[in-house]
Write a protein that holds these residues in place. Structure first.
Motif, mmCIF file in Angstrom:
data_model
loop_
_atom_site.group_PDB
_atom_site.id
_atom_site.type_symbol
_atom_site.label_atom_id
_atom_site.label_comp_id
_atom_site.label_asym_id
_atom_site.label_seq_id
_atom_site.Cartn_x
_atom_site.Cartn_y
_atom_site.Cartn_z
ATOM 1 N N ALA A 191 99.806 110.537 77.538
ATOM 2 C CA ALA A 191 99.471 109.264 76.640
ATOM 3 C C ALA A 191 98.479 109.540 75.578
ATOM 4 C CB ALA A 191 99.023 107.975 77.437
ATOM 5 N N ASN A 192 97.538 110.518 75.847
ATOM 6 C CA ASN A 192 96.639 111.015 74.887
ATOM 7 C C ASN A 192 97.260 111.619 74.046
ATOM 8 O OD1 ASN A 192 94.048 109.805 74.757
ATOM 9 N ND2 ASN A 192 92.953 111.544 75.889
ATOM 10 N N PHE A 193 98.161 112.883 74.371
ATOM 11 C CA PHE A 193 98.817 113.620 73.619
ATOM 12 C C PHE A 193 99.516 112.825 72.592
ATOM 13 C CE2 PHE A 193 102.443 116.915 73.184
ATOM 14 C CZ PHE A 193 101.664 117.579 72.380
ATOM 15 N N PHE A 194 100.449 111.635 73.205
ATOM 16 C CA PHE A 194 101.132 110.969 72.452
ATOM 17 C C PHE A 194 100.514 110.517 71.192
ATOM 18 C CE2 PHE A 194 102.160 106.381 71.420
ATOM 19 C CZ PHE A 194 103.588 106.459 71.403
ATOM 20 N N HIS A 195 99.169 109.796 71.367
ATOM 21 C CA HIS A 195 98.384 109.246 70.599
ATOM 22 C C HIS A 195 97.688 110.241 69.427
ATOM 23 C CE1 HIS A 195 98.741 105.392 72.152
ATOM 24 N NE2 HIS A 195 98.170 105.700 73.343
ATOM 25 N N VAL A 196 97.341 111.322 69.884
ATOM 26 C CA VAL A 196 96.745 112.669 69.092
ATOM 27 C C VAL A 196 97.785 113.236 67.943
ATOM 28 C CG1 VAL A 196 97.053 114.644 70.324
ATOM 29 C CG2 VAL A 196 95.249 114.359 68.865
ATOM 30 N N LEU A 197 98.852 113.137 68.406
ATOM 31 C CA LEU A 197 100.023 113.422 67.365
ATOM 32 C C LEU A 197 100.171 112.360 66.359
ATOM 33 C CD1 LEU A 197 102.790 114.920 69.869
ATOM 34 C CD2 LEU A 197 100.794 116.168 68.294
ATOM 35 N N ARG A 198 100.378 110.963 66.944
ATOM 36 C CA ARG A 198 100.817 110.011 66.048
ATOM 37 C C ARG A 198 99.303 109.622 65.083
ATOM 38 N NH1 ARG A 198 104.455 106.361 66.073
ATOM 39 N NH2 ARG A 198 102.831 104.587 65.747
ATOM 40 N N ARG A 199 98.258 109.781 65.499
ATOM 41 C CA ARG A 199 97.144 109.514 64.319
ATOM 42 C C ARG A 199 97.152 110.600 63.239
ATOM 43 N NH1 ARG A 199 91.418 111.269 67.374
ATOM 44 N NH2 ARG A 199 91.780 113.514 67.241
ATOM 45 N N GLN A 200 97.657 111.844 63.614
ATOM 46 C CA GLN A 200 97.785 112.599 62.410
ATOM 47 C C GLN A 200 98.567 111.896 61.325
ATOM 48 O OE1 GLN A 200 95.737 114.968 63.254
ATOM 49 N NE2 GLN A 200 97.085 116.517 62.196
ATOM 50 N N LEU A 201 99.239 111.113 61.270
ATOM 51 C CA LEU A 201 100.001 110.501 60.123
ATOM 52 C C LEU A 201 99.675 109.081 59.823
ATOM 53 C CD1 LEU A 201 103.542 112.039 60.532
ATOM 54 C CD2 LEU A 201 101.736 112.731 59.125
ATOM 55 N N HIS A 202 98.884 108.558 60.823
ATOM 56 C CA HIS A 202 98.455 107.098 60.641
ATOM 57 C C HIS A 202 96.946 107.013 60.025
ATOM 58 C CE1 HIS A 202 101.824 104.635 62.080
ATOM 59 N NE2 HIS A 202 102.029 105.678 62.820
ATOM 60 N N ARG A 203 96.860 107.996 59.204
ATOM 61 C CA ARG A 203 95.263 107.980 58.522
ATOM 62 C C ARG A 203 95.684 108.243 57.239
ATOM 63 N NH1 ARG A 203 92.480 111.521 62.793
ATOM 64 N NH2 ARG A 203 93.782 113.066 61.885
ATOM 65 N N ASP A 204 94.669 107.680 56.079
ATOM 66 C CA ASP A 204 94.720 108.223 54.835
ATOM 67 C C ASP A 204 94.146 109.481 54.408
ATOM 68 O OD1 ASP A 204 92.273 107.103 55.087
ATOM 69 O OD2 ASP A 204 92.433 105.949 53.592
ATOM 70 N N PHE A 205 93.885 110.134 55.254
ATOM 71 C CA PHE A 205 93.637 111.680 55.153
ATOM 72 C C PHE A 205 94.331 112.730 56.097
ATOM 73 C CE2 PHE A 205 90.821 109.779 58.302
ATOM 74 C CZ PHE A 205 90.564 110.885 59.305
ATOM 75 N N ARG A 206 94.164 113.961 55.712
ATOM 76 C CA ARG A 206 94.808 114.986 56.532
ATOM 77 C C ARG A 206 93.773 116.028 57.415
ATOM 78 N NH1 ARG A 206 97.888 111.571 56.931
ATOM 79 N NH2 ARG A 206 100.054 111.562 56.124
ATOM 80 N N LYS A 207 93.976 116.180 58.472
ATOM 81 C CA LYS A 207 93.065 117.361 58.839
ATOM 82 C C LYS A 207 93.928 118.269 60.118
ATOM 83 C CE LYS A 207 88.802 116.065 57.447
ATOM 84 N NZ LYS A 207 87.724 116.866 56.702
ATOM 85 N N PRO A 208 93.708 119.607 59.969
ATOM 86 C CA PRO A 208 94.337 120.299 60.865
ATOM 87 C C PRO A 208 94.164 119.923 62.393
ATOM 88 C CG PRO A 208 93.421 121.560 59.227
ATOM 89 C CD PRO A 208 92.780 120.173 58.877
ATOM 90 N N LEU A 209 94.905 119.842 63.243
ATOM 91 C CA LEU A 209 94.840 119.619 64.751
ATOM 92 C C LEU A 209 95.320 120.991 65.499
ATOM 93 C CD1 LEU A 209 94.673 117.762 67.083
ATOM 94 C CD2 LEU A 209 96.835 117.222 66.732
ATOM 95 N N VAL A 210 94.347 121.212 66.584
ATOM 96 C CA VAL A 210 94.461 122.209 67.441
ATOM 97 C C VAL A 210 94.718 121.665 68.953
ATOM 98 C CG1 VAL A 210 93.757 124.388 68.490
ATOM 99 C CG2 VAL A 210 93.582 123.997 66.193
ATOM 100 N N VAL A 211 95.842 121.643 69.552
ATOM 101 C CA VAL A 211 96.020 121.163 70.806
ATOM 102 C C VAL A 211 95.937 122.265 71.757
ATOM 103 C CG1 VAL A 211 97.042 119.382 72.249
ATOM 104 C CG2 VAL A 211 96.848 119.134 69.774
#
Length: 890
Positions: free
Chosen positions: A715-735
């Motif tokens: 579930a946390n992996f699910f949310h961390v992926l989705r929040r990448q696009l549900h914001r008005d800014f972009r930040k690189p993500l390392v999982v």
């Protein structure tokens, strides 16, 4: 190689194309339907007999050879069927193909005249051509000397063409026709424009040299022709239905390219030389040196607007190559129109940096091809300061391009008109075939590696010649004056007018101020830069309601009727659907639901990496393969309604893309993209299979520049992926994704967990009395489940999970710690003391401890210091892991 061997190959190559793919039995030869390569020796033997005029050779063979040597392969000889004429034509063909294949070796490419020329041994061809056929040759009406002169002018002039290595007969024939029938006449107005470009480039570099002595600028002088070359390539883009260009190059010549090509104001560059920042005040950017900066602009070309982007490039040689390729691919996919990529290389970096070969590999791979990159090599004829013999073992620095059968046009950098002709041909080839092409501009560096370098230390002979050598602009001005295209007075006027432009820009630079940052323009319009330290920016609402999740799960796990799914995968899909219905969702299903939910919200998703479709550890199976037909089925592209596109690529290990509307997931590698997953977790499989080197990523973290997470639940992996696009800014993500959690019986989530949002900290899940807790263990990743299993019913140790390393959730962790006022706090990790998160989290956890009102400092539990990342023996691994667990609970 023996000349006889060359001539046979040169004849057989077109012969085999003419006859067909297979060799047929001798009696059936008239049917011409069956030549195959295994009988090449037979064909050679028969051709030798034909060449020697063997009267016993069957007519069917004679006819085939005659047809293969028709006027398509001749140079104006009269075509008859007499033996003498056929012999003449075959020798002409051998001579012609000899120059096509090897003429570049004798081309006049070095402006300094230092490179030893190769003498082509074509005399044997001439002798055999005249022997016993002199009369036939004379009667043909062709002049041997004129043919030879034409061949030398075409293939041994200021341009050396390498194209006969290309296996495609279509491409070879096309290039041959273009080269041998090229219109080499350049209009006077275009000559004047080229001269003006060269003069302005030279004067700007000299102006910087005088006004800012001792400053590094990595002058283009000696390779000045790069600037009109790029101008010409860009000017041709509208002819090929292209309205956008992405350009990448390293230091050398960047300032001239920024100003003359990209139209960055001269005042802006001079302002930066005086210490000014390239961006407005208050942006909290660290910036970079002038010759690393990028730029973007719109340029009017023949009534059309062409958008130009010059990519930023640090001192990492050739690192910009995959970035440019990725941007070209992403932009062309997004806008559904061709985008041109231009990469400018140094000669030593082109042959010496592995990323170039990796880029070539990607250039033709499905889902990655940018449609053909125009590569320009600024060939300094040295590698940094060393001789070429110390920089490469191949004959040309461009030989690496032959791995993808790219044509290479070597050209003398002191001949601007030949350079422009090579640019025209490169653009035509790229447009026609959608493939990479290389223009190798042989030139020199007037001031060595940089303006502070002394080239005489290592290259005294070369730099004595350079000191006496006239500049490109001067040589071309003299040439055009001699041709009557311009007068000396006109040249002097051009120089004076441009000096005045530079003086005016210099005066304006004192009061110049950058107007705005340029990274939130164009397709990035509407995005913002979040204020550092405001953690709530990272807690977006990403939950999906239960009914939608059930519907998506049903689509993901339903196989079309008649599709022959592999039995184990069919069982897995059925089990996943049952797991969703029974509130037990595993890692692979959590990922699939995250992607599916984004797709139906019209966000495009691209998943790439080696074996990414099935998953490296066979957990994903995003692309199913019919076990009977081999056809593919992608459940994520069949969700039962309108959706965005899902791309899954089994790629090489190198890839880079840049876009703002997609979720880009990469399984390994660097993180110049929005999402990266890196396998991490100690499994007793040795240093290379255990650690993704968490500490190295964390060392790069500052100013909220990226996110680093180590999720323990689907579930946390699910949310961390989705929040990448549900914001008005972009930040690189390392999982960091431990492979053992992909099937761990405890690493599952309830469907209700997917309706919430990402949890940077997960508190104690057991029902224990906080007052009874003597120790609070803060950990991250897979080790949590090892500790959870070992704890059993013990109630005096609480386990807190740090799911996000960065930005560090200080307040959230403090809130959890505040429940255990009487406990000591330890950090537990699998990694060694000098690795993992310890050095990064220590001070941050202690800050949370202070906020929680707990006395004492944070102690460490984990592996001791080590040079190796992990043990490779299972027994040693097990002992180390047990020692960690014992330390936690004793």
């Amino acid at each position: 190689m023996l000349l006889s061997t060359i001539s046979i190959e040169a004849v057989l190559r077109p012969l085999l194309r003419y006859i067909g793919p297979k060799l047929i039995p001798w009696p059936a030869l008239n049917q011409k339907d069956c030549l195959f390569g295994d009988n090449a020796l037979l064909v050679e033997e028969v051709y030798r007999r034909y060449e020697q005029g063997d009267a016993e050779l069957p007519n069917c063979w004679r006819g085939l050879f005659a047809r293969a040597l028709e006027d398509k392969y001749s140079v104006g000889c009269a075509q008859t069927t007499s033996g003498d004429d056929l012999a003449v034509n075959s020798k002409v063909l051998c001579l012609l193909n000899f120059f096509r294949s090897y003429g570049h070796l004798a081309a006049d490419l070095d402006p300094l005249g230092m490179a030893g020329k190769v003498t082509l041994d074509h005399e044997k061809y001439l002798a055999s051509m005249m022997k016993n056929s002199g009369a036939a040759w004379r009667e043909s009406g062709a002049s041997l000397s004129s043919v030879l002169q034409t061949l030398k002018e075409t293939y041994c002039g200021k341009i050396g063409y390498e194209f006969m290595h290309i296996p495609s007969s279509e491409e070879r024939d096309w290039l041959r026709d273009k080269i041998e029938n090229a219109n080499r006449i350049i209009a006077p107005e275009r000559k004047k424009e080229t001269l003006q470009c060269l003069l302005e480039t030279e004067l700007f570099e000299q102006f910087l040299h005088v006004r800012y002595p001792g400053y590094k600028r990595f002058s283009v002088e000696g390779g000045d022709v790069l600037v009109p070359l790029l101008e010409r390539i860009i000017a041709l883009t509208p002819e090929f239905n292209c309205r956008e260009v992405v350009l990448g190059l390293s230091h050398r010549g960047r300032l001239s390219v920024l100003t003359r090509v990209m139209r960055k104001p001269y005042a802006a560059v001079l302002y930066e030389f005086s210490g000014g920042m390239a961006y407005p005040d208050g942006l909290s950017v660290s910036g970079d040196v002038k010759y690393h900066l990028g730029y973007s602009t719109d340029k009017k070309i023949g009534g059309e607007t062409v958008h130009l982007s010059l990519a930023y490039n640090s001192s990492s040689l050739e690192s910009v190559c995959p970035v440019v390729m990725g941007r070209v691919k992403a932009k062309s996919d997004e806008k559904h129109q061709p985008v041109l990529g231009i990469l400018v290389h140094g000669n030593a970096a082109f042959i010496g940096q592995g990323v170039v070969a990796e880029g070539f590999t990607l250039s033709g791979v499905t889902g990655y091809s940018p449609g053909g990159i125009v590569h320009v090599v600024v060939n300094n004829q040295v590698g940094f300061t060393a001789d070429l013999e110390s920089s490469m073992t191949s004959f040309y620095c461009s030989d690496v391009a032959k791995m993808i059968d790219a044509p290479v046009f070597h050209v003398n950098g002191d001949d601007p008109e030949s350079v422009l002709l090579a640019a025209d041909l490169a653009m035509e080839y790229r447009s026609k075939f959608g493939k990479d092409v290389v223009v190798d501009v042989v030139c020199y560096r007037r001031f060595g590696h940089n303006e502070g370098d002394e080239p005489m230390f290592t290259q005294p002979l070369m730099y004595k010649r350079i000191a006496a050598h006239k500049t490109v602009a001067s040589l071309y001005a003299e040439r055009l004056i001699g041709e009557g295209v311009v007068t000396k007075e006109e040249v002097d006027k051009l120089r004076e007018e441009f000096r005045a432009v530079l003086e005016k820009a210099f005066a304006e630079s004192a009061k110049y101020k950058p107007e705005k940052e340029d990274w939130f323009q164009g397709s990035w319009n509407g995005f913002r830069r979040p204020d550092p330290g405001r953690f709530h920016d990272y807690l977006s609402e990403t939950g999906v309601e239960r009914s939608k999740l059930l519907s998506l799960a049903n689509s993901l796990c339903t196989i079309p009727e008649g599709f022959n799914t592999e039995t184990k995968i069919a069982r897995m899909l059925a089990g996943r659907l049952k797991g969703v219905q029974n509130d037990s969702i595993d890692w692979g299903m959590g990922e699939a639901l995250a992607i599916a939910s984004l797709l139906v919200e019209k966000f495009r998703v691209r998943l790439s990496g080696e074996d990414s479709a099935r998953g490296t550890f066979s957990h994903r199976h995003a692309r199913l393969v019919d076990q009977v037909t081999g056809e593919h089925y992608i459940p994520l592209n069949n969700l039962g309604g309108e959706q965005a596109r899902f791309d899954v690529m089994d790629s090489p290990l190198s890839e880079s893309l840049l876009t703002n509307i997609s979720l880009l997931l990469k399984l390994s590698g660097c993180f110049q993209r929005i999402g990266v997953t890196a396998t991490h977790g100690y499994e007793g499989q040795g240093p290379e299979h255990s650690s993704a080197r968490v500490e190295r990523y964390l060392q790069l973290c500052a100013e909220d520049n990226m996110q680093v997470v180590n999720c323990t639940t689907p579930a946390n992996f699910f949310h961390v992926l989705r929040r990448q696009l549900h914001r008005d800014f972009r930040k690189p993500l390392v999982v960091f994704t431990p492979k053992s959690l992909l099937r761990h019986k405890m690493a599952v989530s309830k469907i209700s967990d997917f309706e919430g949002r990402f949890s940077p900290v997960i508190g104690e899940v057991a029902d224990i009395n906080p007052d009874a807790v003597r120790r609070v263990v803060v950990c991250s990743g897979k080790v949590y489940y090892d500790l959870l299993e070992a704890r059993a019913n013990k109630a005096d140790v609480a386990l807190l999970r740090l799911e996000q390393y960065y930005p560090f959730p200080t307040e959230l962790l403090a809130n959890e710690l505040a429940k255990y006022k009487k406990a000591s706090v330890v950090w537990c990790q699998e990694e060694h003391f000098n690795m993992g998160g310890w050095s990064f989290v220590r001070d941050r956890i202690e800050e949370s401890v202070r906020h929680a009102g707990i006395a004492g400092s944070v102690s460490y539990i984990g592996r001791p210091e080590s040079a190796s990342a992990a043990a490779g023996y299972s027994s040693a691994h097990a002992a180390q892991q047990q020692a960690i667990i014992d330390s936690v609970f004793t």
